[in-house]
Write a protein that holds these residues in place. Structure first.
Motif, PDB file in Angstrom:
ATOM      1  N   ALA A   1      42.551  29.221  37.347  1.00  0.00           N
ATOM      2  CA  ALA A   1      41.302  28.392  36.302  1.00  0.00           C
ATOM      3  C   ALA A   1      39.856  28.475  37.064  1.00  0.00           C
ATOM      4  CB  ALA A   1      41.765  27.072  36.169  1.00  0.00           C
ATOM      5  N   ARG A   2      39.812  29.397  37.834  1.00  0.00           N
ATOM      6  CA  ARG A   2      38.503  29.472  38.657  1.00  0.00           C
ATOM      7  C   ARG A   2      37.919  30.986  38.468  1.00  0.00           C
ATOM      8  NH1 ARG A   2      41.236  26.933  44.073  1.00  0.00           N
ATOM      9  NH2 ARG A   2      42.672  25.556  42.912  1.00  0.00           N
ATOM     10  N   GLU A   3      36.618  30.777  38.485  1.00  0.00           N
ATOM     11  CA  GLU A   3      35.645  31.932  38.345  1.00  0.00           C
ATOM     12  C   GLU A   3      35.900  32.578  39.642  1.00  0.00           C
ATOM     13  OE1 GLU A   3      33.973  33.801  36.183  1.00  0.00           O
ATOM     14  OE2 GLU A   3      34.068  32.050  34.587  1.00  0.00           O
ATOM     15  N   LYS A   4      36.104  34.099  39.828  1.00  0.00           N
ATOM     16  CA  LYS A   4      36.867  34.665  41.079  1.00  0.00           C
ATOM     17  C   LYS A   4      35.775  35.876  41.654  1.00  0.00           C
ATOM     18  CE  LYS A   4      41.623  33.617  40.631  1.00  0.00           C
ATOM     19  NZ  LYS A   4      42.997  33.960  40.724  1.00  0.00           N
ATOM     20  N   SER A   5      34.755  36.319  40.781  1.00  0.00           N
ATOM     21  CA  SER A   5      33.936  37.060  41.473  1.00  0.00           C
ATOM     22  C   SER A   5      32.371  36.767  40.851  1.00  0.00           C
ATOM     23  CB  SER A   5      34.339  38.272  40.603  1.00  0.00           C
ATOM     24  OG  SER A   5      33.337  39.495  41.043  1.00  0.00           O
ATOM     25  N   PHE A   6      31.516  37.310  41.776  1.00  0.00           N
ATOM     26  CA  PHE A   6      30.166  37.223  41.373  1.00  0.00           C
ATOM     27  C   PHE A   6      29.660  38.367  40.334  1.00  0.00           C
ATOM     28  CE2 PHE A   6      29.896  35.489  45.984  1.00  0.00           C
ATOM     29  CZ  PHE A   6      29.237  34.236  45.514  1.00  0.00           C
ATOM     30  N   PHE A   7      30.543  39.247  40.383  1.00  0.00           N
ATOM     31  CA  PHE A   7      30.359  40.274  39.597  1.00  0.00           C
ATOM     32  C   PHE A   7      30.828  40.379  38.027  1.00  0.00           C
ATOM     33  CE2 PHE A   7      29.633  41.410  43.748  1.00  0.00           C
ATOM     34  CZ  PHE A   7      28.483  42.137  44.036  1.00  0.00           C
ATOM     35  N   GLY A   8      30.491  41.200  37.266  1.00  0.00           N
ATOM     36  CA  GLY A   8      31.050  41.153  35.989  1.00  0.00           C
ATOM     37  C   GLY A   8      30.317  42.020  34.788  1.00  0.00           C
ATOM     38  N   PRO A   9      30.386  41.807  33.697  1.00  0.00           N
ATOM     39  CA  PRO A   9      29.842  42.879  32.591  1.00  0.00           C
ATOM     40  C   PRO A   9      28.393  42.883  33.126  1.00  0.00           C
ATOM     41  CG  PRO A   9      31.375  41.192  31.619  1.00  0.00           C
ATOM     42  CD  PRO A   9      31.086  40.785  32.858  1.00  0.00           C
ATOM     43  N   GLY A  10      27.897  44.225  33.070  1.00  0.00           N
ATOM     44  CA  GLY A  10      26.583  44.573  33.351  1.00  0.00           C
ATOM     45  C   GLY A  10      26.317  44.741  34.737  1.00  0.00           C
ATOM     46  N   LEU A  11      27.169  44.373  35.578  1.00  0.00           N
ATOM     47  CA  LEU A  11      27.125  44.777  37.124  1.00  0.00           C
ATOM     48  C   LEU A  11      28.576  44.603  37.529  1.00  0.00           C
ATOM     49  CD1 LEU A  11      25.129  46.012  39.466  1.00  0.00           C
ATOM     50  CD2 LEU A  11      24.461  43.444  39.634  1.00  0.00           C
ATOM     51  N   VAL A  12      28.965  45.767  37.797  1.00  0.00           N
ATOM     52  CA  VAL A  12      30.600  45.862  38.226  1.00  0.00           C
ATOM     53  C   VAL A  12      30.643  46.283  39.670  1.00  0.00           C
ATOM     54  CG1 VAL A  12      32.762  46.921  37.692  1.00  0.00           C
ATOM     55  CG2 VAL A  12      31.253  46.323  35.562  1.00  0.00           C
ATOM     56  N   ALA A  13      31.622  45.636  40.322  1.00  0.00           N
ATOM     57  CA  ALA A  13      32.020  45.924  41.867  1.00  0.00           C
ATOM     58  C   ALA A  13      33.266  45.572  41.997  1.00  0.00           C
ATOM     59  CB  ALA A  13      31.019  45.231  42.682  1.00  0.00           C
ATOM     60  N   HIS A  14      33.885  46.426  42.947  1.00  0.00           N
ATOM     61  CA  HIS A  14      35.322  46.251  43.473  1.00  0.00           C
ATOM     62  C   HIS A  14      35.150  45.976  44.992  1.00  0.00           C
ATOM     63  CE1 HIS A  14      36.884  46.769  39.400  1.00  0.00           C
ATOM     64  NE2 HIS A  14      36.033  47.702  39.360  1.00  0.00           N
ATOM     65  N   VAL A  15      35.420  45.151  45.637  1.00  0.00           N
ATOM     66  CA  VAL A  15      35.651  45.081  47.115  1.00  0.00           C
ATOM     67  C   VAL A  15      36.889  44.988  47.417  1.00  0.00           C
ATOM     68  CG1 VAL A  15      33.228  43.817  47.275  1.00  0.00           C
ATOM     69  CG2 VAL A  15      35.512  42.590  47.371  1.00  0.00           C
ATOM     70  N   SER A  16      37.167  45.562  48.738  1.00  0.00           N
ATOM     71  CA  SER A  16      38.569  45.546  49.374  1.00  0.00           C
ATOM     72  C   SER A  16      38.776  44.037  49.862  1.00  0.00           C
ATOM     73  CB  SER A  16      38.660  46.555  50.297  1.00  0.00           C
ATOM     74  OG  SER A  16      40.024  46.489  51.005  1.00  0.00           O
ATOM     75  N   VAL A  17      39.952  43.593  49.691  1.00  0.00           N
ATOM     76  CA  VAL A  17      40.500  42.313  50.449  1.00  0.00           C
ATOM     77  C   VAL A  17      41.882  42.801  50.997  1.00  0.00           C
ATOM     78  CG1 VAL A  17      39.002  40.709  49.353  1.00  0.00           C
ATOM     79  CG2 VAL A  17      40.991  41.319  48.200  1.00  0.00           C
ATOM     80  N   ALA A  18      42.102  43.901  51.373  1.00  0.00           N
ATOM     81  CA  ALA A  18      43.420  43.913  52.218  1.00  0.00           C
ATOM     82  C   ALA A  18      43.401  43.373  53.252  1.00  0.00           C
ATOM     83  CB  ALA A  18      43.284  45.693  52.356  1.00  0.00           C
ATOM     84  N   HIS A  19      42.491  43.202  54.102  1.00  0.00           N
ATOM     85  CA  HIS A  19      42.395  42.266  55.103  1.00  0.00           C
ATOM     86  C   HIS A  19      41.122  41.215  54.800  1.00  0.00           C
ATOM     87  CE1 HIS A  19      45.022  44.989  57.214  1.00  0.00           C
ATOM     88  NE2 HIS A  19      44.398  45.895  56.947  1.00  0.00           N
TER      89      HIS A  19
END
Length: 290
Positions: free
Chosen positions: A112-130
């Motif tokens: 029930a929470r917003e989980k990213s600063f990014f979204g439609p119009g500016l897409v980004a994928h960071v690694s959280v493997a560690h």
């Protein structure tokens, strides 16, 4: 670069002792109002920014904490290293109430929470493997030991939505099948957002109870949790007091790349980027967006 330590205090930790020149300062965020004003000062010569995650008086539930605003405000305050302090339950007999765990992995069961600063119009994928910073975690472990705390290096944190505690079936699933070590309600999406903001992040989980799996403890007793919280809060403040001496007043680039997490993460072409999103991300992603 100057070291600026950001401390996000969880249940029971609503202030930091000994900050010189400390002042409560409200920092506006492009993502709404943070949980509270920030207490900004210096501890042993190192700048420190403290934010009570639930607000003074504990006014935010785990689901209503404005995680994006909190991390964005930390970035705007110049923070380089974020220490998350939070209460948790234990799934391990040897991880007892009063102990601290330096978390290094998460399973995110929040919804029930917003989980990213990014979204439609500016897409980004960071690694959280560690998802946590080993350098910062090691400093927290050392500071905890110096403060006389029993500390466990490494552990998997199950992030649940809450605000209710686990059912017995859930507790057994997380412990026996998934192999989790501790359970809490607030480190997600906080850790993911810190990574998106290119902040080093360490999680100090303060154990208050054994959750509901333990045959000798049964259901979580809130009165016992509160009693343990009181003791843990003092230990947490002692841990924080030791960090400036371990981290120093200046810092080199993170050897694990936490401060460069966005280097190749943004996929949206420059000409297709939403100007409104660019404006909101001036602090979080300004380094790579220009």
């Amino acid at each position: 670069m100057e070291t600026v330590i950001g401390v996000i205090g969880g249940s029971g930790v609503y202030e930091i002792d000994g900050l010189e020149g400390a002042d409560w300062t409200r920092i506006d965020s492009a993502f709404g109002a943070p949980s509270d004003a920030m207490l900004i000062g210096r501890l042993a010569g190192v700048k420190m920014v403290f934010l009570p995650r639930h607000g003074r008086g504990h006014v935010h539930s785990p689901s209503s904490v404005p995680y994006r605003a909190n991390i964005d405000a930390m970035k705007r305050a110049g923070v380089t290293d974020v220490i998350s302090v939070s209460a948790c339950g234990s799934f391990r007999e040897d991880m007892a109430p009063g102990d601290f765990v330096i978390v290094d992995q998460f399973i995110d069961r929040t919804f029930a929470r917003e989980k990213s600063f990014f979204g439609p119009g500016l897409v980004a994928h960071v690694s959280v493997a560690h998802p946590t910073c080993p350098r910062l975690g090691a400093a927290c472990a050392s500071a905890a030991r110096d403060a006389g705390v029993t500390v466990h290096d490494g552990g998997t944190y199950l992030a649940m939505e809450g605000p209710q505690f686990s059912s017995l079936a859930e507790s057994r699933l997380y412990r026996d099948v998934w192999g989790c070590d501790v359970i809490g309600m607030t480190n997600m999406p906080e850790a993911k957002l810190a990574r998106e903001a290119e902040l080093c992040y360490a999680s100090v989980a303060m154990i208050t109870d054994y959750d509901s799996w333990h045959p000798d403890h049964g259901a979580v007793d809130i009165s016992e949790i509160i009693a343990t919280l009181t003791g843990n809060a003092g230990k947490a403040r002692a841990l924080v007091a030791g960090l400036p001496g371990l981290l120093g007043a200046s810092r080199a680039p993170c050897p694990h790349g936490c401060d460069r997490a966005l280097e190749h993460a943004i996929l949206t072409a420059p000409e297709a980027r939403d100007p409104a999103m660019l404006a909101k991300l001036d602090a979080v992603a300004g380094r790579v967006l220009g």
